[in-house]
Design an enzyme around this catalytic site. Sequence first.
Site, PDB file in Angstrom:
ATOM      1  N   ASP A  44       4.447  -0.351  -8.796  1.00  0.00           N
ATOM      2  CA  ASP A  44       4.144  -1.608  -9.599  1.00  0.00           C
ATOM      3  C   ASP A  44       3.681  -2.156 -10.861  1.00  0.00           C
ATOM      4  O   ASP A  44       2.734  -1.090 -11.279  1.00  0.00           O
ATOM      5  CB  ASP A  44       3.085  -2.341  -8.700  1.00  0.00           C
ATOM      6  N   ARG A  46       2.350  -4.060 -11.917  1.00  0.00           N
ATOM      7  CA  ARG A  46       0.988  -4.734 -12.449  1.00  0.00           C
ATOM      8  C   ARG A  46      -0.367  -3.940 -12.650  1.00  0.00           C
ATOM      9  O   ARG A  46      -1.177  -3.962 -12.717  1.00  0.00           O
ATOM     10  CB  ARG A  46       0.554  -6.179 -11.575  1.00  0.00           C
ATOM     11  N   HIS A  98      -2.764   0.271  -4.511  1.00  0.00           N
ATOM     12  CA  HIS A  98      -3.483  -1.164  -5.184  1.00  0.00           C
ATOM     13  C   HIS A  98      -3.379  -2.138  -3.878  1.00  0.00           C
ATOM     14  O   HIS A  98      -2.536  -2.448  -3.053  1.00  0.00           O
ATOM     15  CB  HIS A  98      -3.008  -1.681  -6.411  1.00  0.00           C
ATOM     16  N   CYS A 101      -0.464  -5.061  -2.498  1.00  0.00           N
ATOM     17  CA  CYS A 101       1.504  -3.573  -2.341  1.00  0.00           C
ATOM     18  C   CYS A 101       2.142  -4.903  -1.384  1.00  0.00           C
ATOM     19  O   CYS A 101       1.991  -4.405  -0.865  1.00  0.00           O
ATOM     20  CB  CYS A 101       0.420  -2.645  -2.646  1.00  0.00           C
TER      21      CYS A 101
HETATM   22 CO    CO Z   1       2.183  -0.809  -4.644  1.00  0.00          CO
END
Ligand code: CO
Length: 202
Positions: A44, A46, A98, A101
């Site tokens: 990801d 982020r 996280h 997700c």
């Molecule tokens: Co993720």
Amino acid sequence: MQPFEKMLLENRAWAQEKTFYDPGYFGRLLNVQTPDVLWIGCSDSRVPAETIVNAQPGEMFVHRNIANQILSSDLNSQSVIEYAVEVLAVKHIIVCGHYNCGGIKAAMDQTTDNLFLVSQWLTDFKSIIEHSDEISPLDSSYETRLKRCVELNVIQQVKHLTNTDLIQRKWRDHKKPSLHGWVYGLEDGLIKELIRRDPHST
Ligand code: CO
């Protein structure tokens, strides 16, 4: 300007800034890497590993994939772990998932029909969700279940890691590395510790 053009310009500015303040910066990193940590996180955008823990080049060996999976059948993550443990002798392996997700959401919702490879990738975790007593579809909201799935996934991946021959052997012989399961919150940028496994706890 295209995004990739901006990236190349940013790279020049970054390298110049580093050497401006510290002329020996790149010279010191040239021939050695001695990171204490292997980071296994989600792909990801982020959750950029180095950024969220303010780590510098040379501090962390990093592997990222969709939903931070550690599968014995995956040559990629397994070879990263082997190198980190056998060659770099890292003291800590951190598995950091996280909340929110997309991979975990897809596994939970079974919405990977048009993504053949992603669906295959998440097969193991989908079966864990199906057989878990901790995630009941009836007793809680979707958000709560998603949170639990994210946490369960991190804990499960740390278990996978614990059970590898490599880690078992290293724990017997060298008393390291410690294994950590963390989860990162997109909403506040904070990391929570979920699980820790030290060599003496076997
Ligand atoms: Co993720």
